[in-house]
Design a protein around this motif. Structure first.
Motif, PDB file in Angstrom:
ATOM      1  N   HIS A  32       0.806  -1.220   0.000  1.00 14.25           N
ATOM      2  CA  HIS A  32       0.000   0.000   0.000  1.00 14.25           C
ATOM      3  C   HIS A  32       0.840   1.272   0.000  1.00 14.25           C
ATOM      4  O   HIS A  32       0.544   2.211  -0.721  1.00 14.25           O
ATOM      5  CB  HIS A  32      -0.945  -0.002   1.206  1.00 14.25           C
ATOM      6  N   ARG A  33       1.857   1.319   0.839  1.00 21.06           N
ATOM      7  CA  ARG A  33       2.688   2.531   0.867  1.00 21.06           C
ATOM      8  C   ARG A  33       4.092   2.189   1.347  1.00 21.06           C
ATOM      9  O   ARG A  33       4.293   1.258   2.124  1.00 21.06           O
ATOM     10  CB  ARG A  33       2.073   3.607   1.764  1.00 21.06           C
ATOM     11  N   HIS A  34       5.045   2.982   0.869  1.00 18.27           N
ATOM     12  CA  HIS A  34       6.441   2.815   1.274  1.00 18.27           C
ATOM     13  C   HIS A  34       6.627   3.429   2.657  1.00 18.27           C
ATOM     14  O   HIS A  34       6.215   4.561   2.907  1.00 18.27           O
ATOM     15  CB  HIS A  34       7.354   3.493   0.250  1.00 18.27           C
ATOM     16  N   ILE A  35       7.237   2.676   3.585  1.00 20.76           N
ATOM     17  CA  ILE A  35       7.432   3.152   4.956  1.00 20.76           C
ATOM     18  C   ILE A  35       8.862   3.624   5.179  1.00 20.76           C
ATOM     19  O   ILE A  35       9.105   4.684   5.754  1.00 20.76           O
ATOM     20  CB  ILE A  35       7.111   2.036   5.979  1.00 20.76           C
ATOM     21  N   ALA A  36       9.815   2.813   4.746  1.00 15.27           N
ATOM     22  CA  ALA A  36      11.223   3.119   5.033  1.00 15.27           C
ATOM     23  C   ALA A  36      12.117   2.341   4.081  1.00 15.27           C
ATOM     24  O   ALA A  36      11.670   1.442   3.359  1.00 15.27           O
ATOM     25  CB  ALA A  36      11.558   2.758   6.479  1.00 15.27           C
ATOM     26  N   THR A  37      13.402   2.718   4.101  1.00 21.31           N
ATOM     27  CA  THR A  37      14.428   1.989   3.360  1.00 21.31           C
ATOM     28  C   THR A  37      15.579   1.709   4.308  1.00 21.31           C
ATOM     29  O   THR A  37      16.022   2.603   5.033  1.00 21.31           O
ATOM     30  CB  THR A  37      14.930   2.803   2.154  1.00 21.31           C
ATOM     31  N   GLY A  38      16.038   0.460   4.344  1.00 18.17           N
ATOM     32  CA  GLY A  38      17.122   0.086   5.249  1.00 18.17           C
ATOM     33  C   GLY A  38      18.106  -0.842   4.586  1.00 18.17           C
ATOM     34  O   GLY A  38      18.114  -1.003   3.357  1.00 18.17           O
ATOM     35  N   GLY A  39      18.951  -1.477   5.418  1.00 14.57           N
ATOM     36  CA  GLY A  39      19.985  -2.364   4.904  1.00 14.57           C
ATOM     37  C   GLY A  39      19.420  -3.563   4.160  1.00 14.57           C
ATOM     38  O   GLY A  39      20.031  -4.072   3.223  1.00 14.57           O
ATOM     39  N   PHE A  40      18.250  -4.026   4.573  1.00 13.21           N
ATOM     40  CA  PHE A  40      17.632  -5.181   3.922  1.00 13.21           C
ATOM     41  C   PHE A  40      17.014  -4.791   2.583  1.00 13.21           C
ATOM     42  O   PHE A  40      17.040  -5.551   1.622  1.00 13.21           O
ATOM     43  CB  PHE A  40      16.552  -5.762   4.845  1.00 13.21           C
ATOM     44  N   GLY A  41      16.444  -3.600   2.510  1.00 13.43           N
ATOM     45  CA  GLY A  41      15.754  -3.156   1.299  1.00 13.43           C
ATOM     46  C   GLY A  41      14.671  -2.159   1.658  1.00 13.43           C
ATOM     47  O   GLY A  41      14.767  -1.447   2.656  1.00 13.43           O
ATOM     48  N   ARG A  42      13.625  -2.111   0.854  1.00 18.35           N
ATOM     49  CA  ARG A  42      12.510  -1.193   1.098  1.00 18.35           C
ATOM     50  C   ARG A  42      11.447  -1.883   1.947  1.00 18.35           C
ATOM     51  O   ARG A  42      11.235  -3.090   1.837  1.00 18.35           O
ATOM     52  CB  ARG A  42      11.919  -0.721  -0.233  1.00 18.35           C
ATOM     53  N   VAL A  43      10.771  -1.088   2.787  1.00 17.13           N
ATOM     54  CA  VAL A  43       9.736  -1.619   3.672  1.00 17.13           C
ATOM     55  C   VAL A  43       8.398  -0.992   3.287  1.00 17.13           C
ATOM     56  O   VAL A  43       8.300   0.230   3.118  1.00 17.13           O
ATOM     57  CB  VAL A  43      10.052  -1.319   5.155  1.00 17.13           C
ATOM     58  N   TYR A  44       7.371  -1.840   3.151  1.00 21.77           N
ATOM     59  CA  TYR A  44       6.054  -1.378   2.728  1.00 21.77           C
ATOM     60  C   TYR A  44       4.980  -1.797   3.730  1.00 21.77           C
ATOM     61  O   TYR A  44       5.047  -2.892   4.305  1.00 21.77           O
ATOM     62  CB  TYR A  44       5.682  -1.977   1.365  1.00 21.77           C
ATOM     63  N   GLU A  45       3.989  -0.927   3.908  1.00 16.39           N
ATOM     64  CA  GLU A  45       2.776  -1.334   4.615  1.00 16.39           C
ATOM     65  C   GLU A  45       1.949  -2.161   3.640  1.00 16.39           C
ATOM     66  O   GLU A  45       1.718  -1.744   2.498  1.00 16.39           O
ATOM     67  CB  GLU A  45       1.979  -0.115   5.076  1.00 16.39           C
ATOM     68  N   SER A  46       1.504  -3.342   4.079  1.00 17.76           N
ATOM     69  CA  SER A  46       0.861  -4.281   3.163  1.00 17.76           C
ATOM     70  C   SER A  46      -0.286  -5.019   3.840  1.00 17.76           C
ATOM     71  O   SER A  46      -0.400  -5.038   5.065  1.00 17.76           O
ATOM     72  CB  SER A  46       1.883  -5.308   2.658  1.00 17.76           C
ATOM     73  N   THR A  47      -1.121  -5.627   3.001  1.00 21.95           N
ATOM     74  CA  THR A  47      -2.158  -6.545   3.470  1.00 21.95           C
ATOM     75  C   THR A  47      -2.155  -7.761   2.552  1.00 21.95           C
ATOM     76  O   THR A  47      -1.538  -7.746   1.480  1.00 21.95           O
ATOM     77  CB  THR A  47      -3.562  -5.900   3.422  1.00 21.95           C
TER      78      THR A  47
END
Length: 335
Positions: A32-47
């Motif tokens: 649904h939306r991009h939350i953050a970017t870190g060492g692992f990759g991009r983080v998204y809010e999802s369902t």
């Protein structure tokens, strides 16, 4: 130039679990939306696709290829090892797609960094104690399972909508094997213990205890405990040196072998009156038991620093047993 097989780091057996996962072509999560970017990759809010109004997940997505790095392997291994621990973020799913590696976890309500940084949001004594009790419960579970987190800090302490505190981000964690050398690199400067800053390669789980102490102080100060003049290792060492009592060579013989020892000894001599004890009692605003615990967490010599299990048993937590609803009331005031 082609890398020879001998130059590729060998993956330890305990990190090979993920290699047995089948590759799937269909991702069951909707982002649904991009939350953050870190060492692992991009983080998204999802369902889940079939439950668009259902539970929210945090999806860590590494795109581009499905090769699995040591960072990703370490995170997955730690989460699998700690999956039954309440104060560790829960691993919901691991998906290997043709060009993606996806890790699904429950979406948290907030994190401790946001709470600390929202200075207009008051935090009561009970709320602080409840947060810290859960934080040390999580750290104690990590250490009992022979893991060093290596990056304890407010940003890696999540809080669920139900008020449960959970530690996350195990990408630079290391197995706790007595006598084994390990890299002192990585982690976050403001929370690094002196043995890491001085590049000791035989440190142990006590580095997490120091970082927890720095995190604890921020619940009162609402800023970093040690404020270096510049964001460098030497300035951070100097900031600690001005505040903390240093052990002598007789008490901690190996300190003289560490990198930067000569500079540290010079700074230590210039600041004979240490600021930390009086500073801690002042910022704790009369909470003597909390101050006593914090001073035991921030002992320079790791051999004398309190353990995570002894921290959890400290009288500060016995005085009034923490209950989870205290954190829930804090979250309610945020909305």
């Amino acid at each position: 130039m082609k890398m020879s097989a001998s130059s590729v780091p060998e993956v330890p057996q305990y990190l090979r679990y993920v290699d047995d996962l089948p590759t799937v072509k269909i991702n069951k999560y909707q982002m649904h939306r991009h939350i953050a970017t870190g060492g692992f990759g991009r983080v998204y809010e999802s369902t889940l696709y079939n439950e668009p109004e259902g539970q929210r997940f945090a999806l860590k997505v590494k795109s581009g290829n499905s090769d699995i790095t040591l960072i990703e392997r370490k995170e997955i291994h730690a989460l699998k090892t700690l999956e039954k621990e309440e104060n560790i973020v829960r691993l919901v799913d691991i998906i290997r797609a043709p060009k993606d590696l996806i890790i699904a976890m429950p979406l948290a309500k907030t994190d401790l960094e946001f709470i600390v940084g929202t200075v207009e949001l008051p935090i009561s004594k009970e709320e602080r104690r409840t947060i810290l009790f859960q934080l040390f419960s999580g750290i104690c579970a990590i250490h009992k399972n022979k893991i060093i987190h290596r990056d304890i800090k407010p940003a890696n302490v999540l809080i669920s909508a139900e008020g449960i505190v959970q530690i996350t981000d195990f990408g630079i964690s290391e197995p706790l094997v007595i006598g084994e050398k390990r890299s002192p690199q990585g982690g976050t400067l403001y929370y690094k213990a002196l043995e890491l800053l001085m590049e000791d390669d035989e440190y142990d789980e006590k580095v997490d205890v120091w970082a927890a102490g720095c995190t604890m102080a921020e619940l009162w100060m609402r800023k970093h405990l040690f404020q270096p003049q510049a964001k460098t290792i030497m300035h951070q060492i100097e900031a600690i040196s001005k505040c903390c009592s240093f052990p002598t060579e007789k008490v901690w013989p190996k300190i003289v072998t560490f990198k930067h020892y000569a500079q540290i000894e010079y700074v230590n001599r210039q600041h004979k009156r240490k600021l930390l004890p009086s500073c801690i009692h002042e910022i704790m605003q009369g909470e003597g038991l909390a101050a006593d615990l914090l001073l035991q967490l921030l002992v320079i010599n790791p051999e004398d620093r309190i353990s995570s299990s002894d921290s959890l048993a400290h009288v500060y937590f016995k005085q009034a047993p923490p209950i989870q609803p205290h954190v829930k009331t804090l979250l309610d005031r945020m909305t």
